[in-house]
Design a protein around this motif. Sequence first.
Motif, PDB file in Angstrom:
ATOM      1  N   ALA A   9      45.745  43.297  55.433  1.00  0.00           N
ATOM      2  CA  ALA A   9      45.894  44.581  54.745  1.00  0.00           C
ATOM      3  C   ALA A   9      46.309  45.633  55.766  1.00  0.00           C
ATOM      4  CB  ALA A   9      44.592  44.979  54.080  1.00  0.00           C
ATOM      5  N   LYS A  13      43.447  51.377  51.256  1.00  0.00           N
ATOM      6  CA  LYS A  13      43.564  51.196  49.800  1.00  0.00           C
ATOM      7  C   LYS A  13      43.810  49.740  49.419  1.00  0.00           C
ATOM      8  CE  LYS A  13      45.219  55.582  47.922  1.00  0.00           C
ATOM      9  NZ  LYS A  13      46.354  56.274  47.297  1.00  0.00           N
ATOM     10  N   THR A  14      44.759  49.106  50.114  1.00  0.00           N
ATOM     11  CA  THR A  14      45.070  47.721  49.759  1.00  0.00           C
ATOM     12  C   THR A  14      43.899  46.807  50.110  1.00  0.00           C
ATOM     13  OG1 THR A  14      46.247  47.500  51.857  1.00  0.00           O
ATOM     14  CG2 THR A  14      47.581  47.887  49.907  1.00  0.00           C
ATOM     15  N   ALA A  15      43.227  47.112  51.218  1.00  0.00           N
ATOM     16  CA  ALA A  15      42.073  46.282  51.598  1.00  0.00           C
ATOM     17  C   ALA A  15      40.982  46.375  50.541  1.00  0.00           C
ATOM     18  CB  ALA A  15      41.544  46.735  52.960  1.00  0.00           C
ATOM     19  N   GLY A  17      41.324  47.342  47.432  1.00  0.00           N
ATOM     20  CA  GLY A  17      41.819  46.730  46.191  1.00  0.00           C
ATOM     21  C   GLY A  17      41.635  45.227  46.206  1.00  0.00           C
ATOM     22  N   ALA A  18      41.950  44.619  47.345  1.00  0.00           N
ATOM     23  CA  ALA A  18      41.847  43.159  47.453  1.00  0.00           C
ATOM     24  C   ALA A  18      40.398  42.701  47.375  1.00  0.00           C
ATOM     25  CB  ALA A  18      42.479  42.695  48.767  1.00  0.00           C
ATOM     26  N   VAL A  20      37.889  44.324  45.871  1.00  0.00           N
ATOM     27  CA  VAL A  20      37.393  44.567  44.508  1.00  0.00           C
ATOM     28  C   VAL A  20      37.817  43.423  43.591  1.00  0.00           C
ATOM     29  CG1 VAL A  20      37.754  46.022  42.473  1.00  0.00           C
ATOM     30  CG2 VAL A  20      37.232  47.075  44.681  1.00  0.00           C
ATOM     31  N   LYS A  21      39.034  42.951  43.806  1.00  0.00           N
ATOM     32  CA  LYS A  21      39.586  41.922  42.920  1.00  0.00           C
ATOM     33  C   LYS A  21      38.979  40.553  43.183  1.00  0.00           C
ATOM     34  CE  LYS A  21      43.667  44.081  43.658  1.00  0.00           C
ATOM     35  NZ  LYS A  21      44.857  43.828  44.471  1.00  0.00           N
ATOM     36  N   ASP A  22      38.421  40.346  44.363  1.00  0.00           N
ATOM     37  CA  ASP A  22      37.936  39.011  44.705  1.00  0.00           C
ATOM     38  C   ASP A  22      36.547  39.095  45.335  1.00  0.00           C
ATOM     39  OD1 ASP A  22      37.486  36.459  45.504  1.00  0.00           O
ATOM     40  OD2 ASP A  22      39.453  36.169  46.452  1.00  0.00           O
ATOM     41  N   ILE A  49      40.002  39.107  54.393  1.00  0.00           N
ATOM     42  CA  ILE A  49      40.981  40.194  54.358  1.00  0.00           C
ATOM     43  C   ILE A  49      40.977  40.823  55.743  1.00  0.00           C
ATOM     44  CG2 ILE A  49      41.618  42.381  53.263  1.00  0.00           C
ATOM     45  CD1 ILE A  49      39.716  41.388  50.891  1.00  0.00           C
TER      46      ILE A  49
ATOM     47  N   ASN B  12      47.483  50.293  43.280  1.00  0.00           N
ATOM     48  CA  ASN B  12      47.694  48.894  43.613  1.00  0.00           C
ATOM     49  C   ASN B  12      48.120  48.070  42.413  1.00  0.00           C
ATOM     50  OD1 ASN B  12      47.018  49.203  46.236  1.00  0.00           O
ATOM     51  ND2 ASN B  12      44.845  48.766  45.909  1.00  0.00           N
ATOM     52  N   VAL B  42      44.405  38.250  39.581  1.00  0.00           N
ATOM     53  CA  VAL B  42      44.709  39.343  40.498  1.00  0.00           C
ATOM     54  C   VAL B  42      45.992  39.127  41.300  1.00  0.00           C
ATOM     55  CG1 VAL B  42      42.266  39.814  40.742  1.00  0.00           C
ATOM     56  CG2 VAL B  42      43.414  38.417  42.449  1.00  0.00           C
ATOM     57  N   MET B  49      50.520  44.145  48.207  1.00  0.00           N
ATOM     58  CA  MET B  49      49.977  44.251  49.558  1.00  0.00           C
ATOM     59  C   MET B  49      50.985  43.761  50.584  1.00  0.00           C
ATOM     60  SD  MET B  49      46.113  42.871  49.340  1.00  0.00           S
ATOM     61  CE  MET B  49      45.806  43.120  51.076  1.00  0.00           C
TER      62      MET B  49
END
Lengths: 327, 214
Positions: A9, A13-15, A17-18, A20-22, A49, B12, B42, B49
Amino acid sequence: MNQFQYVRATTAKTAIGALVKDPSATFLAGGTNLIDLMKNGVTAPQKLIDINPIPLTEIRKQSNSIYIGALATNTDVADHKLVLQNQPLLSLALNAGASAQLRNVATIGGNMMQRTRCFYFNNPDLPCNKRQPGSGCGALEGYNRMHAIFGASPQCVAVNPSDMSVALAALDATVLISGPKGDRRILFTDFHRLPGDHPEKDNNLMKGELITGIEIPDNAFGKTVHYLKVRDRSSYAFALVSVAAALNIKNNTIKEARLAMGGVAHKPWRLTEAEKALVGKPATEATFKQAAEIAMQGAKGLKYNSFKLKMAPNTIIEALKTASGIA
Amino acid sequence: MEKDQCSVPDENLNENSGSSRRDFLKKSTFLSAIALTPVSLVTAAEKEMDEKLAAVFEKVPLKLEINGVKHALSVEPRVTLLDLLREQLQLTGTKKGCDHGQCGACTVHVNGKRQNSCLTLAVMHDGKKVTTIEGLANGADLHPMQEAFIKHDGFQCGYCTPGQIMSAVACIREGHANSETEIREYMSGNICRCGAYPNIVNAITEVKNGGQKV
């Protein structure tokens, strides 16, 4: 080590997001604790991540504080001119921890996140409520020489291993956190938790949150600080007991005091009542002895760690003597 | 869900620029139930990303410069830098001692800084420069620290020696070799069970005082 997915990441934000999703994912910073835990089978995330590409390594002066990015390494912080000048206690604590090789890699955020070094936690063949809730605490009636004398629960008697965190607790630092719901700030002393009935939770981070940095307010302690770490060998070992001490002395009267202990509780153990007892008194050994006595109220030894009941107050007294220059 | 709660994931998740309000709400709802979100849902979000996504069992491309030689490699994410050096590149000078960052036998330099190669994943070092004990000598000429270890008998069995020497060179470069006490402190991450410590300290002191370029 288990198989896992690896992603990088480049922004917080992307970290977030990733993560939260997993829910099976975890952040990877320096990795010096996480990779060790994965080798031991203590933890087995399905995805790492890698947050190292996120630009969070800055150390800078702000109007009334110093800001340190969460990905600054322990070495970078300990050796930084701003830290040496304004917060020498933090440098002392950082350099008391780990080895030069580890400090070159371990980050500030990762240092806050490191898990206990309790033998029972680190061995998946043994019971541990922190690793596997409900499996029992092997240390409570087991070999508990390294364990807590403050704030423990029947569920967990482990201690937090960080030296840095002891200094940051004493220095009234603030933790900067980003998460799926935005940014928030919490006091460093509110970051780590006591075990209670949920020893599996080391801290108060919520799902998907990322530590982005810390702030340490300016203070008047100058060089009247000391970090004293007592351990089984003279370097490169975890603390049996450690003390971070900072004093503001004017005309031989203590105007302000900060005290925190490591190696004694599930979180850095701030000694607020002892601090109060120091204020207004002369900087003498008698004053320090009295403060140490107050600091030890409520301490409770286990079968193999009762030596800490004596070692801890002595360490407090020595740290205060060295900080104030009367040693 | 409150709008402000969605601000971060919203960005995102907007994979398609034309995503409708209904899509947005649907995705926001799934975010609010993070614990129940299956991994397969997802993938679309992850495409935004800047990442290298490695499926389980899949190898990751990795570029490394090791001892001045550029390598284009392919490694599993779980391979440590130490195992990559020893098992894949046959650079067995770097030793595996404890494999847990406690002994220092695996010490190498990454971008000029010493670290334990056993506690770091190879994939974390894409584009970086690694120096191992094999990269220290200049052809047939040993590095001054190697010479000094021989002269001062800074080893018995020799297993910890590559890590000791990599650490010793870094110790001087960092400016932490100014006294015996300082050397001992900054070399404490390298354990020698033969107990050659006094001779190791002597070797480092001589190189430091000799003023040679390390």
